[in-house]
Scaffold this motif. Structure first.
Motif, PDB file in Angstrom:
ATOM      1  N   GLU A 108       0.850  -1.187   0.000  1.00 53.52           N
ATOM      2  CA  GLU A 108       0.000   0.000   0.000  1.00 53.52           C
ATOM      3  C   GLU A 108       0.891   1.245   0.000  1.00 53.52           C
ATOM      4  N   ILE A 109       0.436   2.254  -0.743  1.00 53.70           N
ATOM      5  CA  ILE A 109       1.218   3.506  -0.844  1.00 53.70           C
ATOM      6  C   ILE A 109       0.274   4.690  -0.659  1.00 53.70           C
ATOM      7  N   TRP A 110       0.695   5.631   0.150  1.00 56.73           N
ATOM      8  CA  TRP A 110      -0.035   6.899   0.249  1.00 56.73           C
ATOM      9  C   TRP A 110       0.900   7.978  -0.297  1.00 56.73           C
ATOM     10  N   GLN A 111       0.453   8.720  -1.274  1.00 54.33           N
ATOM     11  CA  GLN A 111       1.353   9.731  -1.826  1.00 54.33           C
ATOM     12  C   GLN A 111       0.723  11.121  -1.796  1.00 54.33           C
ATOM     13  N   PHE A 112       1.557  12.071  -1.451  1.00 51.74           N
ATOM     14  CA  PHE A 112       1.127  13.460  -1.331  1.00 51.74           C
ATOM     15  C   PHE A 112       2.156  14.311  -2.040  1.00 51.74           C
ATOM     16  N   TRP A 113       1.731  15.032  -3.053  1.00 51.48           N
ATOM     17  CA  TRP A 113       2.659  15.994  -3.646  1.00 51.48           C
ATOM     18  C   TRP A 113       1.923  17.169  -4.223  1.00 51.48           C
ATOM     19  N   ASP A 114       2.713  18.156  -4.548  1.00 54.83           N
ATOM     20  CA  ASP A 114       2.181  19.464  -4.856  1.00 54.83           C
ATOM     21  C   ASP A 114       1.680  19.522  -6.299  1.00 54.83           C
ATOM     22  N   ARG A 115       0.440  19.078  -6.515  1.00 56.56           N
ATOM     23  CA  ARG A 115      -0.097  19.051  -7.880  1.00 56.56           C
ATOM     24  C   ARG A 115      -0.273  20.455  -8.429  1.00 56.56           C
ATOM     25  N   LEU A 116      -0.626  21.386  -7.542  1.00 57.22           N
ATOM     26  CA  LEU A 116      -0.810  22.763  -7.995  1.00 57.22           C
ATOM     27  C   LEU A 116       0.508  23.310  -8.545  1.00 57.22           C
ATOM     28  N   GLY A 117       1.586  22.917  -7.867  1.00 54.45           N
ATOM     29  CA  GLY A 117       2.911  23.362  -8.310  1.00 54.45           C
ATOM     30  C   GLY A 117       3.200  22.940  -9.738  1.00 54.45           C
ATOM     31  N   ILE A 118       2.817  21.709 -10.074  1.00 58.31           N
ATOM     32  CA  ILE A 118       3.018  21.227 -11.446  1.00 58.31           C
ATOM     33  C   ILE A 118       2.253  22.119 -12.405  1.00 58.31           C
ATOM     34  N   LEU A 119       1.013  22.413 -12.070  1.00 52.98           N
ATOM     35  CA  LEU A 119       0.213  23.240 -12.973  1.00 52.98           C
ATOM     36  C   LEU A 119       0.834  24.617 -13.139  1.00 52.98           C
ATOM     37  N   GLU A 120       1.284  25.190 -12.027  1.00 53.95           N
ATOM     38  CA  GLU A 120       1.887  26.524 -12.116  1.00 53.95           C
ATOM     39  C   GLU A 120       3.161  26.500 -12.933  1.00 53.95           C
ATOM     40  N   GLN A 121       3.935  25.453 -12.717  1.00 45.34           N
ATOM     41  CA  GLN A 121       5.223  25.403 -13.402  1.00 45.34           C
ATOM     42  C   GLN A 121       5.079  25.034 -14.868  1.00 45.34           C
ATOM     43  N   ILE A 122       3.991  24.357 -15.202  1.00 45.52           N
ATOM     44  CA  ILE A 122       3.701  24.088 -16.608  1.00 45.52           C
ATOM     45  C   ILE A 122       3.645  25.402 -17.365  1.00 45.52           C
ATOM     46  N   GLY A 123       3.060  26.412 -16.693  1.00 47.51           N
ATOM     47  CA  GLY A 123       2.912  27.717 -17.318  1.00 47.51           C
ATOM     48  C   GLY A 123       4.231  28.316 -17.737  1.00 47.51           C
TER      49      GLY A 123
END
Lengths: 227, 148
Positions: A117-132
């Motif tokens: 089992e894996i629980w993962q937490f990461w900054d998805r908003l950061g990806i969206l911002e950095q995509i920009g």
């Protein structure tokens, strides 16, 4: 398994990140992965491999740094940073800012020498911002953001944006330019009242009660070439 | 009792007090020089606010919060907690007026303790995008309604 053995199992997985054919060595075929989206759940080794394969194709150049790792009971905690690069060119045009950096935490539950089992937490908003920061003027292949949004558990955004009429999209872009309803009305030769009603429609369609949020949304949608 | 289990117990009590809006023993658990890291790389404090002020601001914005410890374990001087946070956005939160939206969020903290048993550094990670989604920037409601 001793704590050191569990830690080295997880470190091994990080070392082989993206090489999905090696995952069976580390991960149980019945693995359950929680996240990164709220309530997002992936079940089974095959699904986990498929998910990572998509990331691998989107971000072939990336590396993970383990900032912190410790183990207790049957679990391993990892704090990591992923640094990578967006694709370098599109149709022969170089992309300006390619580097991105995302921080995350993962917790692994280990049973019978495999991750179950894996629980993962990461900054998805950061990806969206950095995509920009990938030159927004360059066209991106169709489907690029759709794949990414699916991975991020955000397909509904596409559905919401699809509800907007071309006129409403124009208005949303004007919001992004910092234009008032009056400015927009003048630009498109409409009455202020009509523009206000477009903005109300947009707020309703995107389920966004506040104008200040509308600006944030417009920013994200614009970066993803959705408006 | 080992240091790890002392630290785990301190965090459990801290979370319980916090859920009960009781910050009276904050300084007995949190060192005054604590450095708190948010989910973004290089993000530390929010402007000039102290961690206590930040924590207190959540209580104002989300007064009915339920904070559940889903998992907690530690090693050496660290403790990690996986939590769930259910609350309604009923009050002003960092300038955002109450939206009365419900928030259901999972996240993780790690806490580092110093030799006197106080938290000296913390790192948090949770789904920020999920908060925006739930406050209504990208709400999940339409997706849920679609299935009806």
């Amino acid at each position: 398994m001793k704590p050191e053995e569990r830690i080295s199992l997880v470190k091994g997985l990080f070392g082989d990140q993206g090489q999905v054919s090696k995952y069976a060595h580390y991960i149980s075929k019945d693995v359950v992965i929680h996240g990164p989206g709220s309530g997002q759940k992936t079940v089974g080794l095959e699904a986990a491999q498929k998910g990572d394969q998509i990331y691998q194709e989107l971000y072939p150049e990336k590396s993970f740094e383990i900032k912190e790792i410790f183990s207790a009971e049957q679990k391993v905690f990892v704090q990591w940073v992923c640094r990578g690069k967006h694709k370098s060119t599109y149709k022969g045009q170089p992309i300006q800012k390619r580097e991105f950096e995302i921080a995350g935490f993962s917790i692994y539950q280990i049973e019978e020498k495999k991750i179950i089992e894996i629980w993962q937490f990461w900054d998805r908003l950061g990806i969206l911002e950095q995509i920009g920061e990938v030159s927004p003027k360059e066209p991106i292949e169709p489907g690029y953001y759709l794949e990414l949004l699916k991975q991020l558990g955000m397909e509904d955004v596409i559905d919401r944006v699809a509800l907007l009429s071309p006129r409403e999209k124009d208005c949303l872009r004007d919001v992004l330019e910092g234009m008032t309803a009056k400015d927009t009305a003048l630009k498109h030769n409409l009455s202020s009242r009509t523009v206000e009603s477009y903005l109300d429609n947009i707020k309703a369609k995107l389920d966004c009660p506040f104008k200040r949020d509308l600006f944030q949304i417009a920013k994200i949608l614009d970066k993803m070439d959705l408006i | 009792m080992s240091t790890v289990s002392n630290n785990v117990n301190a965090i459990r009590k801290f979370f319980g007090d916090y859920e009960g809006h009781d910050l009276s023993e904050y300084e007995t658990v949190v060192d005054e020089n604590i450095v708190g890291h948010g989910p973004r790389p290089k993000q530390t404090a929010l402007g000039s606010m102290s961690t206590k002020e930040i924590d207190a601001s959540y209580l104002v914005g989300f007064p009915d919060l339920k904070l559940t410890v889903l998992d907690i374990f530690g090693a050496d001087d660290k403790v990690t907690v996986r939590w769930n946070w259910k609350a309604t956005h009923l009050g002003d939160y960092l300038g955002i007026k109450a939206t009365h939206k419900k928030i259901d969020l999972d996240g993780v903290h790690i806490f580092k303790f110093n030799e006197t048993g106080k938290i000296i550094e913390s790192w948090a990670n949770y789904n920020i995008l999920g908060v925006l989604e739930q406050i209504g920037v990208f709400s999940l409601e339409s997706v849920q309604n679609k299935g009806k």
